[in-house]
Design a protein around this motif. Structure first.
Motif, PDB file in Angstrom:
ATOM      1  N   GLU A  29       0.831  -1.203   0.000  1.00  0.00           N
ATOM      2  CA  GLU A  29       0.000   0.000   0.000  1.00  0.00           C
ATOM      3  C   GLU A  29       0.865   1.253   0.000  1.00  0.00           C
ATOM      4  O   GLU A  29       0.506   2.269  -0.616  1.00  0.00           O
ATOM      5  CB  GLU A  29      -0.945   0.000   1.193  1.00  0.00           C
ATOM      6  CG  GLU A  29      -1.971   1.123   1.138  1.00  0.00           C
ATOM      7  CD  GLU A  29      -3.030   1.033   2.210  1.00  0.00           C
ATOM      8  OE1 GLU A  29      -3.758   2.029   2.394  1.00  0.00           O
ATOM      9  OE2 GLU A  29      -3.143  -0.031   2.871  1.00  0.00           O
ATOM     10  N   MET A  30       1.999   1.210   0.682  1.00  0.00           N
ATOM     11  CA  MET A  30       2.941   2.328   0.604  1.00  0.00           C
ATOM     12  C   MET A  30       3.303   2.617  -0.857  1.00  0.00           C
ATOM     13  O   MET A  30       3.307   3.770  -1.301  1.00  0.00           O
ATOM     14  CB  MET A  30       4.227   2.005   1.371  1.00  0.00           C
ATOM     15  CG  MET A  30       4.128   2.007   2.873  1.00  0.00           C
ATOM     16  SD  MET A  30       5.718   1.481   3.599  1.00  0.00           S
ATOM     17  CE  MET A  30       6.819   2.811   3.054  1.00  0.00           C
ATOM     18  N   GLY A  31       3.601   1.551  -1.588  1.00  0.00           N
ATOM     19  CA  GLY A  31       3.964   1.715  -2.986  1.00  0.00           C
ATOM     20  C   GLY A  31       2.837   2.312  -3.814  1.00  0.00           C
ATOM     21  O   GLY A  31       3.062   3.166  -4.684  1.00  0.00           O
ATOM     22  N   GLN A  32       1.629   1.883  -3.537  1.00  0.00           N
ATOM     23  CA  GLN A  32       0.484   2.421  -4.273  1.00  0.00           C
ATOM     24  C   GLN A  32       0.298   3.909  -3.999  1.00  0.00           C
ATOM     25  O   GLN A  32       0.015   4.696  -4.911  1.00  0.00           O
ATOM     26  CB  GLN A  32      -0.774   1.642  -3.895  1.00  0.00           C
ATOM     27  CG  GLN A  32      -0.763   0.196  -4.371  1.00  0.00           C
ATOM     28  CD  GLN A  32      -1.878  -0.626  -3.757  1.00  0.00           C
ATOM     29  OE1 GLN A  32      -2.761  -0.099  -3.076  1.00  0.00           O
ATOM     30  NE2 GLN A  32      -1.852  -1.930  -3.990  1.00  0.00           N
TER      31      GLN A  32
ATOM     32  N   CYS B 239      10.486   2.956  -8.326  1.00  0.00           N
ATOM     33  CA  CYS B 239      10.438   3.257  -6.894  1.00  0.00           C
ATOM     34  C   CYS B 239      10.228   1.964  -6.125  1.00  0.00           C
ATOM     35  O   CYS B 239       9.818   0.943  -6.699  1.00  0.00           O
ATOM     36  CB  CYS B 239       9.302   4.239  -6.588  1.00  0.00           C
ATOM     37  SG  CYS B 239       7.667   3.650  -7.096  1.00  0.00           S
ATOM     38  N   SER B 240      10.497   2.002  -4.837  1.00  0.00           N
ATOM     39  CA  SER B 240      10.360   0.825  -3.984  1.00  0.00           C
ATOM     40  C   SER B 240       9.976   1.246  -2.579  1.00  0.00           C
ATOM     41  O   SER B 240      10.345   2.340  -2.122  1.00  0.00           O
ATOM     42  CB  SER B 240      11.678   0.036  -3.926  1.00  0.00           C
ATOM     43  OG  SER B 240      12.090  -0.371  -5.216  1.00  0.00           O
ATOM     44  N   THR B 241       9.270   0.374  -1.873  1.00  0.00           N
ATOM     45  CA  THR B 241       8.852   0.650  -0.498  1.00  0.00           C
ATOM     46  C   THR B 241       9.036  -0.595   0.353  1.00  0.00           C
ATOM     47  O   THR B 241       8.923  -1.725  -0.139  1.00  0.00           O
ATOM     48  CB  THR B 241       7.382   1.097  -0.449  1.00  0.00           C
ATOM     49  OG1 THR B 241       6.570   0.136  -1.153  1.00  0.00           O
ATOM     50  CG2 THR B 241       7.198   2.457  -1.083  1.00  0.00           C
ATOM     51  N   ALA B 242       9.287  -0.381   1.648  1.00  0.00           N
ATOM     52  CA  ALA B 242       9.538  -1.519   2.530  1.00  0.00           C
ATOM     53  C   ALA B 242       9.329  -1.120   3.987  1.00  0.00           C
ATOM     54  O   ALA B 242       9.337   0.062   4.336  1.00  0.00           O
ATOM     55  CB  ALA B 242      10.962  -2.043   2.338  1.00  0.00           C
TER      56      ALA B 242
ATOM     57  N   HIS C 163       9.111  -4.448  -5.961  1.00  0.00           N
ATOM     58  CA  HIS C 163       9.460  -3.337  -6.837  1.00  0.00           C
ATOM     59  C   HIS C 163      10.818  -3.551  -7.496  1.00  0.00           C
ATOM     60  O   HIS C 163      10.959  -4.453  -8.307  1.00  0.00           O
ATOM     61  CB  HIS C 163       9.399  -2.022  -6.051  1.00  0.00           C
ATOM     62  CG  HIS C 163       8.009  -1.610  -5.684  1.00  0.00           C
ATOM     63  ND1 HIS C 163       7.710  -0.801  -4.606  1.00  0.00           N
ATOM     64  CD2 HIS C 163       6.819  -1.893  -6.258  1.00  0.00           C
ATOM     65  CE1 HIS C 163       6.398  -0.606  -4.527  1.00  0.00           C
ATOM     66  NE2 HIS C 163       5.847  -1.250  -5.518  1.00  0.00           N
ATOM     67  N   ILE C 164      11.828  -2.768  -7.151  1.00  0.00           N
ATOM     68  CA  ILE C 164      13.094  -2.739  -7.888  1.00  0.00           C
ATOM     69  C   ILE C 164      14.174  -3.478  -7.093  1.00  0.00           C
ATOM     70  O   ILE C 164      14.555  -3.042  -6.000  1.00  0.00           O
ATOM     71  CB  ILE C 164      13.547  -1.290  -8.147  1.00  0.00           C
ATOM     72  CG1 ILE C 164      12.388  -0.445  -8.671  1.00  0.00           C
ATOM     73  CG2 ILE C 164      14.731  -1.276  -9.112  1.00  0.00           C
ATOM     74  CD1 ILE C 164      11.792  -0.910  -9.973  1.00  0.00           C
TER      75      ILE C 164
ATOM     76  N   ARG D 291       6.769  14.825  -1.712  1.00  0.00           N
ATOM     77  CA  ARG D 291       5.514  14.816  -0.959  1.00  0.00           C
ATOM     78  C   ARG D 291       4.849  13.432  -1.059  1.00  0.00           C
ATOM     79  O   ARG D 291       4.299  12.927  -0.076  1.00  0.00           O
ATOM     80  CB  ARG D 291       4.588  15.903  -1.484  1.00  0.00           C
ATOM     81  CG  ARG D 291       3.331  16.107  -0.626  1.00  0.00           C
ATOM     82  CD  ARG D 291       2.419  17.156  -1.223  1.00  0.00           C
ATOM     83  NE  ARG D 291       3.087  18.458  -1.290  1.00  0.00           N
ATOM     84  CZ  ARG D 291       3.249  19.143  -2.406  1.00  0.00           C
ATOM     85  NH1 ARG D 291       2.808  18.670  -3.563  1.00  0.00           N
ATOM     86  NH2 ARG D 291       3.841  20.318  -2.385  1.00  0.00           N
ATOM     87  N   ALA D 292       4.916  12.825  -2.237  1.00  0.00           N
ATOM     88  CA  ALA D 292       4.342  11.489  -2.412  1.00  0.00           C
ATOM     89  C   ALA D 292       5.092  10.460  -1.563  1.00  0.00           C
ATOM     90  O   ALA D 292       4.474   9.555  -0.974  1.00  0.00           O
ATOM     91  CB  ALA D 292       4.374  11.093  -3.880  1.00  0.00           C
ATOM     92  N   GLN D 293       6.413  10.581  -1.480  1.00  0.00           N
ATOM     93  CA  GLN D 293       7.173   9.661  -0.637  1.00  0.00           C
ATOM     94  C   GLN D 293       6.815   9.842   0.836  1.00  0.00           C
ATOM     95  O   GLN D 293       6.677   8.859   1.585  1.00  0.00           O
ATOM     96  CB  GLN D 293       8.673   9.867  -0.842  1.00  0.00           C
ATOM     97  CG  GLN D 293       9.206   9.310  -2.151  1.00  0.00           C
ATOM     98  CD  GLN D 293      10.710   9.432  -2.267  1.00  0.00           C
ATOM     99  OE1 GLN D 293      11.218  10.305  -2.969  1.00  0.00           O
ATOM    100  NE2 GLN D 293      11.434   8.556  -1.584  1.00  0.00           N
ATOM    101  N   MET D 294       6.668  11.080   1.279  1.00  0.00           N
ATOM    102  CA  MET D 294       6.291  11.323   2.671  1.00  0.00           C
ATOM    103  C   MET D 294       4.905  10.748   2.959  1.00  0.00           C
ATOM    104  O   MET D 294       4.665  10.162   4.027  1.00  0.00           O
ATOM    105  CB  MET D 294       6.335  12.819   2.980  1.00  0.00           C
ATOM    106  CG  MET D 294       7.742  13.386   3.082  1.00  0.00           C
ATOM    107  SD  MET D 294       7.806  15.102   3.699  1.00  0.00           S
ATOM    108  CE  MET D 294       7.326  16.005   2.237  1.00  0.00           C
ATOM    109  N   ALA D 295       3.985  10.876   1.997  1.00  0.00           N
ATOM    110  CA  ALA D 295       2.649  10.320   2.182  1.00  0.00           C
ATOM    111  C   ALA D 295       2.702   8.805   2.284  1.00  0.00           C
ATOM    112  O   ALA D 295       1.955   8.197   3.074  1.00  0.00           O
ATOM    113  CB  ALA D 295       1.744  10.741   1.020  1.00  0.00           C
ATOM    114  N   ALA D 296       3.579   8.174   1.504  1.00  0.00           N
ATOM    115  CA  ALA D 296       3.722   6.718   1.569  1.00  0.00           C
ATOM    116  C   ALA D 296       4.206   6.287   2.948  1.00  0.00           C
ATOM    117  O   ALA D 296       3.696   5.315   3.527  1.00  0.00           O
ATOM    118  CB  ALA D 296       4.690   6.252   0.483  1.00  0.00           C
ATOM    119  N   ASN D 297       5.200   6.996   3.490  1.00  0.00           N
ATOM    120  CA  ASN D 297       5.706   6.645   4.817  1.00  0.00           C
ATOM    121  C   ASN D 297       4.656   6.900   5.896  1.00  0.00           C
ATOM    122  O   ASN D 297       4.530   6.124   6.859  1.00  0.00           O
ATOM    123  CB  ASN D 297       6.978   7.430   5.110  1.00  0.00           C
ATOM    124  CG  ASN D 297       8.169   6.940   4.303  1.00  0.00           C
ATOM    125  OD1 ASN D 297       8.006   6.240   3.305  1.00  0.00           O
ATOM    126  ND2 ASN D 297       9.363   7.312   4.714  1.00  0.00           N
TER     127      ASN D 297
END
Length: 541
Positions: free
Chosen positions: A24-27, A44-47, A61-62, A190-196
């Motif tokens: 969901e972070m990635g989305q 991009c990647s999230t974890a 992701h990557i 801003r999108a990365q901060m929203a994901a976190n």
């Protein structure tokens, strides 16, 4: 609370819930991003990591992002993170990979972690995204001829972008003042901060539902993955296996640069030593050790059961070493932007080829072995386009290679023609598979691609590519795949090139095909999967 308190069913449920948080972070990141490089290509990647900095769950992701993420978290842990902080880092010598990959690391302290105030850090959310420009000597921040990292862009050690829940505007403004496309960078950050932030919200929900049992699952899922990987490694034949391959110049010199791997399998452990690899080079193909580790981890993941949950436990039985000051463990101020994208691919190739001695029936022939990096941008900051272009996947022991796909350490999509032409002053002239580019064999290598576009304004073009001189090799008697080519207005240019072009210039990238597997004379109707544009399959014609 002990790991034994979690039965297998409960552990599987909790594992999937943790992985869903990372997904969901990635989305959130992809949907909230402004740049086509993230919202279309998904570069991009999230974890999720636990409080000790161990990877617990990741989105698919990557590979080159994910395997190197633990170094970023470790670097942040040294800065005494507190609840409400978010650190930004891209320094390859302090937790990053290369400068365009900007990483945000946020301590997670949801209220449910301690029953009220949210003061206990229970984990970390990490998002890493390739930003299309972070300054430096050329648009796109990937200059082919860079000789030191200062030429590649703004270098950020771990620093608080958010402190106590408030954006540090001084840090943000400093970052945006040093890039060519600040509005795009602001939106992507801003999108990365929203994901976190979404990770903290969802982890709080899970803690409210499961309490300490969720934290116990962190340890349990890591232990489970380690046991599974150790079991799979123990099934491989013990021994020492070696392979060597070459990079085609470093952007400064055209001389081949050797990459040598010695792989030792000893029971349930695997060790990779890169002592025979070249010393660090003047150009930008140097790769931080974290990138080399990431490539090795990727190979281990490919050779073991894909159903094993990807986390810290998968990598615990694996050791990677390279001499300090070498291509795969450079010292500052080495240029490194090509190391992340191209050297990582060659590390993958040599480790796979070494392991082909041990398990020839489990590894494919060489794929295209390059990301075919194409960067086109304006020095005035009007736009910066970045693309990695797919090619041929190597043939496998039981089937043909795939056509026109991302191979190895990248896992991005392409930029759709419609999006590309809408967002940039570019016109796509041709986008097609390359006939006859896959290597012949009992199973044939995948086809490369041709991507040709006209630049509709004066611009800077950078190319960072490989396999223009050394073709992807086949296995077990299979033929090599076709070499790649780079052309500007029909004239062939080097594998690593930065040039100024005028309006109306056409840039063409022909990507390599994959190597074949097995003796071509053994190819039968049963080994043919479907009709192919190279005419290699005649069924139904």
């Amino acid at each position: 609370m002990t790991d034994a308190d979690l039965d297998p069913v409960e552990l599987e449920i909790l594992r999937n819930q943790l992985e869903s948080v990372a997904e969901e972070m990635g989305q959130v990141l992809i949907r909230g991003a402004y740049s086509p490089n993230i919202k279309e290509r998904r570069d991009c990647s999230t974890a999720l990591f636990d409080a000790a900095g161990r990877l617990v769950a990741q989105a698919e992701h990557i590979p080159v992002h994910l395997g190197a993420m633990p170094e970023a978290v470790a670097a942040v842990l040294e800065r005494d993170p507190e609840p409400g902080d978010t650190f930004v880092v891209n320094d390859p010598f302090a937790g990053g990979t290369h400068l365009p990959d900007v990483t945000l690391v946020s301590p997670l302290a949801p209220p449910e972690a301690d029953g009220g105030a949210g003061e206990e850090i229970v984990g970390y959310a990490v998002s890493r995204a390739h930003h299309a420009d972070v300054g430096g000597m050329t648009p796109g921040s990937m200059p082919a001829g860079a000789r030191e990292i200062y030429q590649e862009g703004l270098r950020l050690p771990p620093v608080r972008l958010v402190a106590g829940g408030e954006v540090n505007e001084d840090v943000r403004d400093l970052l945006l003042a040093n890039v060519r496309t600040p509005d795009e960078r602001r939106a992507d950050l801003r999108a990365q901060m929203a994901a976190n932030d979404r990770a903290e919200e969802r982890l709080g929900d899970l803690l409210a539902d499961h309490g300490d049992r969720l934290l116990a699952a962190f340890d349990a899922v890591i232990a489970y993955s380690r046991e599974r990987v150790e079991s799979e490694l123990a099934d491989l034949p013990d021994g020492e296996y070696a392979a060597t391959d070459f990079l085609e110049g470093d952007g400064v010199s055209d001389d081949d640069v050797p990459v040598e791997a010695t792989v030792e399998i000893d029971g349930a452990s695997l060790t990779v030593d890169f002592s025979g690899t070249a010393e660090q080079v003047p150009g930008n193909l140097n790769a931080p050790l974290a990138v080399a580790k990431s490539a090795v981890y990727f190979v281990v993941r490919c050779l073991t059961d894909p159903e094993i949950p990807p986390n810290h436990g998968c990598y615990a039985p694996v050791s990677v070493s390279a001499p300090e000051g070498s291509l795969l463990n450079p010292t500052p101020p080495a240029a490194v932007v090509g190391g992340n994208v191209e050297t990582s691919q060659r590390v993958t190739d040599v480790v796979v080829r070494a392991l082909a001695e041990a398990v020839p029936d489990r590894v494919p022939a060489e794929g295209q072995g390059t990301m075919n990096n194409l960067i086109i941008g304006s020095r005035h900051g009007d736009f910066t386009y970045y693309e990695t272009i797919g090619g041929g996947f190597g043939a496998r022991p039981t089937k043909d290679g795939m056509d026109g796909v991302q191979v190895g350490m990248t896992n991005t999509l392409n930029t759709p023609v419609e999006a590309l032409e809408t967002e940039y002053p570019l016109r796509v002239e041709r986008y097609a598979l390359r006939p006859d580019s896959g290597g012949a064999g009992r199973h044939r290598g995948g086809l490369g691609l041709e991507r040709s576009m006209t630049v509709e304004t004066d611009a800077t073009v950078s190319l960072l590519t490989e396999r223009r001189r050394h073709a992807p090799k086949g296995l077990d008697g299979g033929a090599s795949g076709a070499l790649g080519e780079n052309r500007i207005d029909g004239e062939r240019v080097g594998a690593k090139t930065t040039v100024e072009v005028e309006t109306g210039t056409t840039v063409t990238v022909l990507t390599p095909g994959g190597g074949g597997y097995g003796d071509p004379s053994e190819r039968t109707d049963d080994s043919r999967e479907s009709d192919r544009v190279d005419g290699s399959v005649t069924d139904g014609e």
